[in-house]
Design a protein around this motif. Structure first.
Motif, PDB file in Angstrom:
ATOM      1  N   ALA A 121      17.932   5.194 -68.588  1.00  0.00           N
ATOM      2  CA  ALA A 121      19.920   5.528 -68.030  1.00  0.00           C
ATOM      3  C   ALA A 121      19.773   5.957 -66.693  1.00  0.00           C
ATOM      4  O   ALA A 121      20.817   4.508 -65.691  1.00  0.00           O
ATOM      5  N   ARG A 122      18.899   6.249 -66.039  1.00  0.00           N
ATOM      6  CA  ARG A 122      18.136   6.611 -64.500  1.00  0.00           C
ATOM      7  C   ARG A 122      18.443   5.944 -63.583  1.00  0.00           C
ATOM      8  O   ARG A 122      18.361   5.943 -62.958  1.00  0.00           O
ATOM      9  N   GLU A 123      16.857   4.878 -64.182  1.00  0.00           N
ATOM     10  CA  GLU A 123      16.550   3.530 -63.225  1.00  0.00           C
ATOM     11  C   GLU A 123      17.054   2.817 -63.741  1.00  0.00           C
ATOM     12  O   GLU A 123      16.767   1.859 -62.441  1.00  0.00           O
ATOM     13  N   LEU A 124      17.523   1.831 -65.029  1.00  0.00           N
ATOM     14  CA  LEU A 124      18.111   0.700 -64.996  1.00  0.00           C
ATOM     15  C   LEU A 124      19.606   0.512 -64.839  1.00  0.00           C
ATOM     16  O   LEU A 124      20.097  -0.291 -64.894  1.00  0.00           O
ATOM     17  N   PHE A 125      20.500   1.310 -64.843  1.00  0.00           N
ATOM     18  CA  PHE A 125      21.680   1.694 -65.029  1.00  0.00           C
ATOM     19  C   PHE A 125      22.497   2.015 -63.706  1.00  0.00           C
ATOM     20  O   PHE A 125      23.187   1.735 -63.481  1.00  0.00           O
ATOM     21  N   GLN A 126      21.277   2.819 -62.287  1.00  0.00           N
ATOM     22  CA  GLN A 126      22.120   3.000 -61.509  1.00  0.00           C
ATOM     23  C   GLN A 126      23.348   1.646 -60.578  1.00  0.00           C
ATOM     24  O   GLN A 126      22.839   1.243 -60.398  1.00  0.00           O
ATOM     25  N   ASP A 127      24.207   2.441 -60.607  1.00  0.00           N
ATOM     26  CA  ASP A 127      25.354   1.661 -59.864  1.00  0.00           C
ATOM     27  C   ASP A 127      25.569  -0.372 -61.007  1.00  0.00           C
ATOM     28  O   ASP A 127      26.200  -0.565 -59.713  1.00  0.00           O
ATOM     29  N   ARG A 128      25.011  -0.480 -61.718  1.00  0.00           N
ATOM     30  CA  ARG A 128      26.343  -1.310 -62.763  1.00  0.00           C
ATOM     31  C   ARG A 128      27.313  -1.452 -63.399  1.00  0.00           C
ATOM     32  O   ARG A 128      27.475  -0.251 -63.616  1.00  0.00           O
ATOM     33  N   PRO A 129      28.111  -1.999 -62.694  1.00  0.00           N
ATOM     34  CA  PRO A 129      29.131  -1.873 -63.835  1.00  0.00           C
ATOM     35  C   PRO A 129      29.762  -2.761 -64.804  1.00  0.00           C
ATOM     36  O   PRO A 129      28.521  -3.086 -65.991  1.00  0.00           O
ATOM     37  N   GLY A 130      30.831  -2.755 -65.549  1.00  0.00           N
ATOM     38  CA  GLY A 130      31.374  -3.398 -66.742  1.00  0.00           C
ATOM     39  C   GLY A 130      30.503  -2.323 -67.893  1.00  0.00           C
ATOM     40  O   GLY A 130      29.922  -0.687 -67.947  1.00  0.00           O
ATOM     41  N   ARG A 131      30.719  -3.363 -69.086  1.00  0.00           N
ATOM     42  CA  ARG A 131      30.160  -2.450 -70.161  1.00  0.00           C
ATOM     43  C   ARG A 131      28.417  -2.145 -69.976  1.00  0.00           C
ATOM     44  O   ARG A 131      28.064  -3.027 -69.774  1.00  0.00           O
ATOM     45  N   LYS A 132      27.735  -1.445 -70.809  1.00  0.00           N
ATOM     46  CA  LYS A 132      26.408  -0.609 -71.217  1.00  0.00           C
ATOM     47  C   LYS A 132      26.676   0.359 -72.378  1.00  0.00           C
ATOM     48  O   LYS A 132      27.085   0.835 -72.068  1.00  0.00           O
ATOM     49  N   ALA A 133      25.177  -0.578 -72.466  1.00  0.00           N
ATOM     50  CA  ALA A 133      24.236   0.035 -73.426  1.00  0.00           C
ATOM     51  C   ALA A 133      22.912   0.205 -73.716  1.00  0.00           C
ATOM     52  O   ALA A 133      22.376  -0.777 -73.460  1.00  0.00           O
ATOM     53  N   ILE A 134      22.501   1.057 -74.208  1.00  0.00           N
ATOM     54  CA  ILE A 134      21.408   1.244 -74.872  1.00  0.00           C
ATOM     55  C   ILE A 134      21.429   1.145 -76.559  1.00  0.00           C
ATOM     56  O   ILE A 134      22.018   1.449 -76.765  1.00  0.00           O
ATOM     57  N   VAL A 135      20.004  -0.334 -76.690  1.00  0.00           N
ATOM     58  CA  VAL A 135      20.163   0.386 -78.272  1.00  0.00           C
ATOM     59  C   VAL A 135      18.722   0.587 -78.121  1.00  0.00           C
ATOM     60  O   VAL A 135      17.507   0.395 -77.904  1.00  0.00           O
TER      61      VAL A 135
END
Length: 443
Positions: A223-237
């Motif tokens: 979450a910290r390293e890959l999703f920073q400042d990414r807009p839109g729908r975000k999901a971890i499976v």
């Protein structure tokens, strides 16, 4: 003689025009091969240092000065030259993903911005951004490669194709594998051929060379390293058995907010260790949903109705222990309760393909509502969320982000059935969304 000279000139001209074309084709082929080249796996915690802010209690992550910026990651800040500046609240766009379903579970499509209302701590917020699943989604596959789950690896690889099949070509997929350490096997990409190569990579087997399984650290780092400042729908499976080795989680709910006992014995390390609460905050602040797939059997007592009844409270309790629910399974469900998403049980559904299909169908049916919090409400801390529909679409409650089922306190009809199950009327609608988000304090 002149004819031979003219012919030679024509042939020379043709050859000169063909050579650049062949060189261009060779370069194009080379670029195509480069495009399919799988990057080397990278440890997500490399060069990172954890520091807990004494004023806010929040865990902060900085990258050591001797570590360069990782181009595959999303901009972890370098270590500051001095102490943090004054604390202030970070005000940014809050995105709330939701699904609108009829009583039989059919997604309702075609709704617009004007059909929705969103509330933060009970106060309606102007909707500044609206998307009906047209913006690209970012999905990170986080795979437990520890020995207890490694036997499922073949199914993991095959099922990834199903996930890619149902997602839009514009959606991006990343792959993280973990045991003791979390390795980024594939940064976010739209290239499905790279996904195939990542799932066939020997790196997945190499990660498994450990008896430990630091589940929640891997999710936190993703979450910290890959999703920073990414807009839109975000999901971890997340695919795991839920038996974490790192946080020292136990039947004591306080273990979710304290470092492991081994760290507490060392006063120097006490404050700077990751906790379950830190993970919940990170996911909620970034708006990342978690679709947790447990390889363990579903506990008999952990029904959809039970999860719905406990939607607004910590799931790890003495009462749950008496029901025979393993605490490690409860913490998986607790993570989903806090961040939004859904819990699946691999053995209950049958195949990972079926589960991945359900997850992608959920993502495809989502609406994303974005708003900027009012300045008076932008202080750090947890904020409750509620989504409603206007006018004829008005629903009596928002369904649980954990179960998508009826919640305690929902409006009921004369015979005691939830109104969305009653015949006729507009109450046959369910809205599923995360119940809260977190406003972090930032220097």
């Amino acid at each position: 003689m002149r004819h031979d000279t003219h012919l030679s000139l024509v042939l020379a001209a043709l050859l000169s025009s063909l050579v650049p074309a062949s060189v261009a084709q060779e370069k194009s082929s080379h670029k195509s091969q480069e495009k399919l080249k799988l990057p080397r796996p990278q440890r997500l915690d490399r060069g990172l240092e954890f520091h807990r802010d004494s004023a806010t209690g929040e865990l902060r992550v900085i990258r050591s000065r001797n570590e360069g910026t990782n181009p595959s990651l999303k901009g972890t800040p370098a270590a500051p030259a001095g102490p943090p500046a004054n604390i202030r609240a970070r005000v940014s766009l809050v995105e709330v993903s939701c699904r609108v379903l009829s009583a039989d579970g059919t997604p309702l499509r075609g709704l617009g911005r004007e059909d929705f209302r969103v509330f933060e701590d009970g106060i309606e917020q102007p909707i500044a951004h609206f998307d009906a699943s047209s913006d690209p989604a970012s999905v990170a596959l986080v795979l437990d490669a520890s020995p207890s789950v490694f036997r499922e690896l073949a199914d993991m690889k095959a099922a990834a194709r199903t996930l890619a099949k149902y997602l839009s070509p514009r959606d991006e997929i990343a792959v993280v594998a973990f045991a003791a350490q979390a390795q980024l096997v594939l940064p976010f990409t739209r290239d499905r051929a790279l996904l195939e190569r990542a799932m066939a990579s020997p790196a997945l087997a190499q990660v498994a060379d450990s008896t430990q399984s630091n589940i929640y650290q891997a999710v936190y780092l993703t979450a910290r390293e890959l999703f920073q400042d990414r807009p839109g729908r975000k999901a971890i499976v997340l695919l795991t058995d839920g038996q974490d080795s790192g946080l020292g989680l136990s039947w004591d709910p306080a273990s979710a907010t304290l470092p492991p006992a081994s760290a507490r014995q060392n006063s120097g390390a006490k404050a700077d260790r990751l906790t379950f609460e830190d993970l919940a905050r990170e996911l909620a602040a970034a708006g990342v949903e978690v679709y947790a797939i447990s390889t363990q059997p579903r506990p008999r007592a952990m029904t959809q109705a039970w999860l719905a009844t406990h939607r607004d409270e910590m799931l790890v309790t003495p009462a749950a222990r008496e029901l025979g629910i393993p605490h490690y399974t409860l913490y998986l469900a607790e993570l989903v309760r806090r961040a939004g998403g859904q819990v699946f049980f691999f053995r209950e559904i049958g195949t990972l393909r079926d589960i991945y299909r359900q997850i992608t169908e959920t993502l495809i049916a989502q609406y994303t509502l974005g708003y900027y919090p009012a300045a008076a409400l932008a202080k750090p801390g947890w904020r409750s969320l509620r989504v409603e529909l206007r006018g004829d679409y008005s629903a009596p409650y928002a369904a649980s982000s954990v179960t998508g089922r009826d919640e305690p306190g929902a409006t009921r009809d004369a015979v005691g059935a939830p109104l969305w199950q009653s015949e006729g009327g507009v109450a046959n609608i369910r809205i599923i969304h995360r119940i809260a988000y977190y406003v972090p304090a930032a220097p």
